[in-house]
Design a protein around this motif. Structure first.
Motif, PDB file in Angstrom:
ATOM      1  N   GLY A  49      41.497  41.922  44.388  1.00  0.00           N
ATOM      2  CA  GLY A  49      43.036  40.853  44.640  1.00  0.00           C
ATOM      3  C   GLY A  49      43.944  41.760  44.277  1.00  0.00           C
ATOM      4  N   CYS A  50      46.154  41.473  44.138  1.00  0.00           N
ATOM      5  CA  CYS A  50      46.743  41.877  43.651  1.00  0.00           C
ATOM      6  C   CYS A  50      47.254  41.049  43.181  1.00  0.00           C
ATOM      7  N   GLY A  51      48.408  41.331  42.694  1.00  0.00           N
ATOM      8  CA  GLY A  51      49.319  40.784  41.002  1.00  0.00           C
ATOM      9  C   GLY A  51      48.988  39.014  40.648  1.00  0.00           C
ATOM     10  N   SER A  52      49.096  37.836  40.961  1.00  0.00           N
ATOM     11  CA  SER A  52      48.220  36.815  40.848  1.00  0.00           C
ATOM     12  C   SER A  52      47.078  36.868  40.644  1.00  0.00           C
ATOM     13  N   LEU A  95      37.266  38.805  48.565  1.00  0.00           N
ATOM     14  CA  LEU A  95      38.515  39.233  48.447  1.00  0.00           C
ATOM     15  C   LEU A  95      39.961  37.755  48.620  1.00  0.00           C
ATOM     16  N   ILE A  96      40.196  37.957  47.141  1.00  0.00           N
ATOM     17  CA  ILE A  96      41.057  36.681  46.717  1.00  0.00           C
ATOM     18  C   ILE A  96      42.798  37.467  47.720  1.00  0.00           C
ATOM     19  N   THR A  97      43.245  36.850  48.469  1.00  0.00           N
ATOM     20  CA  THR A  97      44.626  36.648  48.893  1.00  0.00           C
ATOM     21  C   THR A  97      45.297  35.455  49.052  1.00  0.00           C
ATOM     22  N   SER A 148      57.566  28.403  47.469  1.00  0.00           N
ATOM     23  CA  SER A 148      57.785  29.604  47.140  1.00  0.00           C
ATOM     24  C   SER A 148      56.991  30.521  47.201  1.00  0.00           C
ATOM     25  N   THR A 149      57.712  31.934  46.218  1.00  0.00           N
ATOM     26  CA  THR A 149      57.348  33.185  46.492  1.00  0.00           C
ATOM     27  C   THR A 149      56.368  33.011  45.041  1.00  0.00           C
ATOM     28  N   VAL A 150      56.469  32.158  44.155  1.00  0.00           N
ATOM     29  CA  VAL A 150      55.713  32.753  43.157  1.00  0.00           C
ATOM     30  C   VAL A 150      54.224  31.633  43.227  1.00  0.00           C
ATOM     31  N   LYS A 229      57.403  36.344  33.718  1.00  0.00           N
ATOM     32  CA  LYS A 229      58.194  37.772  34.352  1.00  0.00           C
ATOM     33  C   LYS A 229      59.212  37.409  35.532  1.00  0.00           C
ATOM     34  N   GLU A 230      58.141  36.863  36.707  1.00  0.00           N
ATOM     35  CA  GLU A 230      58.029  36.664  37.772  1.00  0.00           C
ATOM     36  C   GLU A 230      59.342  35.574  38.238  1.00  0.00           C
ATOM     37  N   MET A 231      59.253  34.668  37.688  1.00  0.00           N
ATOM     38  CA  MET A 231      60.781  33.278  37.519  1.00  0.00           C
ATOM     39  C   MET A 231      61.590  33.304  36.772  1.00  0.00           C
TER      40      MET A 231
HETATM   41  C1  F1P Z   1      49.992  37.510  45.760  1.00  0.00           C
HETATM   42  C2  F1P Z   1      50.755  38.293  45.474  1.00  0.00           C
HETATM   43  C3  F1P Z   1      51.789  37.291  44.385  1.00  0.00           C
HETATM   44  C4  F1P Z   1      53.033  37.429  44.145  1.00  0.00           C
HETATM   45  C5  F1P Z   1      53.768  38.130  45.196  1.00  0.00           C
HETATM   46  C6  F1P Z   1      53.681  38.931  46.248  1.00  0.00           C
HETATM   47  O1  F1P Z   1      49.137  38.066  47.320  1.00  0.00           O
HETATM   48  O2  F1P Z   1      51.071  39.581  44.438  1.00  0.00           O
HETATM   49  O3  F1P Z   1      50.463  37.533  43.213  1.00  0.00           O
HETATM   50  O4  F1P Z   1      53.730  36.196  43.189  1.00  0.00           O
HETATM   51  O5  F1P Z   1      53.917  36.606  45.732  1.00  0.00           O
HETATM   52  O6  F1P Z   1      51.888  38.010  46.886  1.00  0.00           O
HETATM   53  P1  F1P Z   1      48.363  37.268  47.999  1.00  0.00           P
HETATM   54  O7  F1P Z   1      47.593  37.312  47.642  1.00  0.00           O
HETATM   55  O8  F1P Z   1      49.119  36.650  48.802  1.00  0.00           O
HETATM   56  O9  F1P Z   1      47.539  38.807  48.442  1.00  0.00           O
END
Ligand code: F1P
Length: 353
Positions: A49-52, A95-97, A148-150, A229-231
């Protein structure tokens, strides 16, 4: 215009109810049971995955090894296409998204399917997205999606779902029951956890935030760091708890909030670090399942989850204090946690098809 952070706080507070809906839906569809029957045995599971969603992959991977006894690892999606050697073969990729749109995840899916002819498992919270066009065993948790974005309830709901798949795969009836009891056990804890974190934020102004965790709680510490960091656009770092001694503790001062997400397995060793950081003058927050004389003595603030379930099954609940810390710190700084600076809800790369 909704109040700053209105979406984020309502999504955080909806977590126990959202977990319950996800678990009930998964039970009624029997989807995880049927996937489990179709998936090949004795492969290393690779969470991507990416980010969270990458930090979720870390917590899910650690849980996977604990609950199934099988091999597992977590890899950022970008590594799959940039350094494919990092992928153990053969393996079962997951895959986590949340969004189902993230370019690196879709590129990894394409590489795995078209170059390596591997059928992936995918988990998402959105419908009608490009990830659905991949030939994956797809798990959709639409009830956990967010404005929310987060990521908050999507993070915890997808983690609990992957932990449930691990418990089914590992034939761990106790762990399945534990996850099913989590929403009910955790919901009454929210009020006091929220009060503790709000008091901490109202009474302090920190220059640095450090999050520490071991095992499945390292991914949770990573995500807690990202929420702050994000919020709140604050400087935050994360380490394995005992790694913090090996240099990073040089930054400790009363303006440094050091948050310990304490495991049961490493309890004594992690409390020894808490004692040392308190002696060095750090401000400390301890997130643990049960209280302890050392915690009472050395934690300026303490959150006790008091959940009667196995350690790894507490991972999702353990991230809530970090979510609230990021939220209240952002609000205190006059920011809008729903729309963090420089961030978009989905990262789309220009070179992506
Ligand atoms: C997850 C992510 C979030 C981050 C921001 C951008 O992407 O990277 O972790 O906080 O919102 O997107 P995904 O899980 O939708 O692939």
């Amino acid at each position: 215009m909704p109040d700053p952070g209105a979406n984020t706080i309502s999504e955080i507070l909806s977590e126990p109810a959202t977990w319950k809906s996800c678990l009930e839906e998964l039970e009624s569809t029997g989807q995880l049971l049927s996937f489990n029957e179709k998936l090949a045995g004795d492969l290393e599971w690779v969470f991507i995955g990416c980010g969270s969603s990458f930090y979720l992959a870390q917590a899910a991977s650690s849980t996977w090894s604990i609950v199934t006894g099988g091999k597992s690892r977590a890899i950022p999606a970008s590594e799959i296409t940039l350094f494919p050697q990092s992928l153990p073969l053969p393996c079962q990729p997951v895959l986590i998204t949340r969004s189902g749109h993230t370019s690196e995840v879709l590129q990894a899916a394409e590489y795995l399917e078209e170059k390596l002819n591997i059928r992936t498992v995918a988990i998402t919270c959105a419908g009608g997205t490009p990830i659905e066009k991949k030939d994956s065993y797809l798990i959709k948790l639409l009830v956990a999606d967010e404005k929310s974005t987060v990521m908050t309830r999507s993070f915890t709901s997808m983690l609990i779902t992957l932990q449930l798949l691990a418990a089914i795969r590992g034939v761990r009836r106790d762990f399945v029951d534990a996850l099913r009891s989590l929403p009910e056990q955790f919901a009454p804890r929210f009020v006091s956890i929220r009060a503790t974190v709000k008091t901490l934020v109202d009474s302090n102004n920190f220059a640095d935030y450090v999050f520490l965790g071991q095992g499945p709680f390292f991914g949770i510490a990573q995500e807690s760091m990202l929420k702050v960091k994000e919020m709140s656009c604050s400087y935050a770092q994360c380490f394995h708890t005992l790694e913090f001694r090996h240099g990073p503790k040089a930054i400790v001062s009363p303006q440094t909030l050091v948050t310990f997400i304490i495991s049961e397995t490493g309890f004594d060793a992690e409390l020894a670090v808490l004692e040392e950081i308190k002696r060095l003058g750090g401000t400390t927050l301890a997130v643990s399942n049960a209280g302890d004389p050392v915690i009472h003595r050395c934690a300026d603030y303490a959150v006790e989850l008091a959940l009667n379930i196995p350690e790894a099954a507490r991972a999702a609940a353990s991230v809530v204090p970090g979510q609230l810390l990021g939220f209240y710190t952002g609000i205190k700084k006059g920011l809008n946690p729903d729309e963090p600076r420089n961030l978009s809800r989905v990262v789309l790369l220009e070179n992506a098809k």
